[in-house]
Enzyme design. Structure first.
Site, PDB file in Angstrom:
ATOM      1  CG  HIS A  12      -1.969   1.080   1.199  1.00  0.00           C
ATOM      2  ND1 HIS A  12      -3.328   0.831   1.345  1.00  0.00           N
ATOM      3  CD2 HIS A  12      -1.857   2.416   1.030  1.00  0.00           C
ATOM      4  CE1 HIS A  12      -3.988   1.989   1.277  1.00  0.00           C
ATOM      5  NE2 HIS A  12      -3.113   2.958   1.082  1.00  0.00           N
TER       6      HIS A  12
ATOM      7  CG  HIS B 289      -1.414   6.472  -2.368  1.00  0.00           C
ATOM      8  ND1 HIS B 289      -2.651   6.453  -2.968  1.00  0.00           N
ATOM      9  CD2 HIS B 289      -1.587   5.937  -1.132  1.00  0.00           C
ATOM     10  CE1 HIS B 289      -3.550   5.953  -2.121  1.00  0.00           C
ATOM     11  NE2 HIS B 289      -2.922   5.633  -0.996  1.00  0.00           N
TER      12      HIS B 289
ATOM     13  CG  HIS C 271      -7.763   3.861   0.435  1.00  0.00           C
ATOM     14  ND1 HIS C 271      -7.302   3.501  -0.809  1.00  0.00           N
ATOM     15  CD2 HIS C 271      -6.721   4.438   1.080  1.00  0.00           C
ATOM     16  CE1 HIS C 271      -6.024   3.864  -0.905  1.00  0.00           C
ATOM     17  NE2 HIS C 271      -5.643   4.423   0.220  1.00  0.00           N
TER      18      HIS C 271
ATOM     19  CD  GLU D  39      -6.686   6.490   5.943  1.00  0.00           C
ATOM     20  OE1 GLU D  39      -7.281   6.494   4.841  1.00  0.00           O
ATOM     21  OE2 GLU D  39      -5.571   7.019   6.120  1.00  0.00           O
TER      22      GLU D  39
ATOM     23  CG  HIS E  16      -5.687   2.787   5.893  1.00  0.00           C
ATOM     24  ND1 HIS E  16      -4.505   3.237   6.418  1.00  0.00           N
ATOM     25  CD2 HIS E  16      -5.781   3.355   4.659  1.00  0.00           C
ATOM     26  CE1 HIS E  16      -3.925   4.058   5.551  1.00  0.00           C
ATOM     27  NE2 HIS E  16      -4.660   4.136   4.469  1.00  0.00           N
TER      28      HIS E  16
ATOM     29  CG  ASP F  48      -1.162   5.700   2.998  1.00  0.00           C
ATOM     30  OD1 ASP F  48      -1.539   5.346   1.867  1.00  0.00           O
ATOM     31  OD2 ASP F  48      -1.923   6.229   3.836  1.00  0.00           O
TER      32      ASP F  48
HETATM   33 ZN   LIG Z   1      -3.654   4.966   0.897  1.00  0.00          ZN
END
Ligand SMILES: [Zn+2]
Length: 353
Positions: free
Chosen positions: A5, A7, A204, A207, A228, A285
């Site tokens: 995970h 980005h 996602h 979270e 998450h 992340d």
């Molecule tokens: Zn993320």
């Protein structure tokens, strides 16, 4: 280590942002990489909208530029090689890097000629060249955005088109507190098409969103992993069910602190996951914004939560098992890990789920 995970647009080198800011005449709030990192980066917990606002600073320098888009993908692999990652799945929204055939055009860009389709081609090239030069295995995940269900039909089509050029799955990112957004027909239909076409799925959820968002991700969007997923723990029945189904939680410890998804003084969800020997991974992340590397997340859990080397090995093996690689490549990755950890591979092949 295996990372599932992260980005792409949250893992850009500050130097590269400065370079394209200058080259393209786009104003930035800083002149050096250090200053820029200080402005984009976060030190203290920030709300999710506050966090998302950080992207406004630098995305205009990269989006819409072929050379920049390919270069951030290539440099991403270099970055991961330095961290000791052997396999990574990197995600991004093709639409947020485009300036043509995207409605609305993001980041207040003028209309240009870089389409989401070409963005995927460029990122895939950059990743593949990086794989070759830095020896890290890389696959990519294309993100749908919660507030743009009109983009989702194209996202799943791009997953299909580029499935042999690094793309393995689809994600749903953005603000999950946006009411009813999991059920927007654009997203639901795209996820249905992903199931039909054998495109893997993550979402996602949980979270900052409620357990209900997690339930929608699992039941309606048929997600195979949860980005998450912490707030699943507020619904014990749902958590018990997901444990039963061996759901994988993509945990991002340092991120959860800085976005305020986890509050200091409370028990972090990952402590419960460890206690229950649940299926989860540790991930960065958005390391650019969180000023972190994967080491930050391992240190945080090791020093603050008593995680052991043993648990790190176990969670990385789970990450490999829950990766979106085809079965054969998954086996090869697992063999690599067993070897590195000096662990005997499970005797019976049937032990791999
Ligand atoms: Zn993320």
């Amino acid at each position: 280590m295996v990372e599932l995970h992260i980005h792409l647009d949250g893992a850009i080198k500050p130097e590269t942002i400065l370079y394209y800011g200058r080259k393209r005449g786009i104003a930035l709030p800083a002149d050096t990489a250090e200053e820029l990192q200080a402005i984009i980066g976060i030190d203290k917990p920030l709300s999710l909208p506050g966090f998302l606002a950080k992207f406004e600073y630098y995305m205009p320098t990269i989006a819409g530029c072929r050379e920049a888009v390919k270069r951030i993908a290539y440099e991403f692999v270099e970055m991961k090689a330095k961290e000791g990652v052997v396999y990574v799945e990197v995600r991004y929204s093709p639409h947020l890097l485009a300036n043509s055939k995207v409605d609305p055009i993001p980041w207040n860009q003028a209309e240009g000629d870089l389409t989401p389709d070409e963005v995927v081609a460029l990122v895939s090239q950059g990743l593949q060249e990086g794989e070759r030069d830095f020896g890290v295995k890389v696959r990519s995940i294309l993100c749908c955005m919660r507030h743009q269900p009109n983009w989702s039909p194209e996202v799943v089509e791009l997953c299909k088109k580029y499935r042999h050029q690094t793309v393995v799955a689809m994600d749903l990112a953005g603000d999950e507190t946006m009411e009813g957004s999991s059920l927007f027909p654009g997203h639901v239909k795209a996820y249905e098409e992903a199931v039909r076409s054998g495109i893997h799925r993550t979402v996602h959820a949980g979270e900052v969103g409620s357990p209900e968002v997690v339930r929608e991700a699992v039941d309606t969007l048929k997600t195979e992993r949860l980005g998450h997923g912490y707030r699943t723990l507020e619904d014990e029945a749902l958590y018990a069910r997901l444990r039963q189904e061996n759901m994988h939680f993509e945990v991002c410890p340092w991120s959860s602190y800085l976005t305020g998804a986890w509050k200091l003084g409370t028990e972090h969800a990952v402590v419960r996951f460890k206690h229950d020997q649940a299926n989860y991974s540790l991930n960065t992340d958005d390391p650019l914004v969180f000023k972190s590397t994967l080491e930050t997340d391992y240190q945080m859990t090791k020093e603050g939560m008593d995680f052991t080397e043993e648990e790190f090995k176990r969670l990385n093996i789970n990450a490999a098992k829950s990766s979106f690689l085809p079965e054969e490549e998954k086996e090869a990755l697992l063999d690599l890990l067993y070897d590195a950890y000096e662990m005997p591979p499970p005797a019976a092949a049937g032990l791999h789920p």
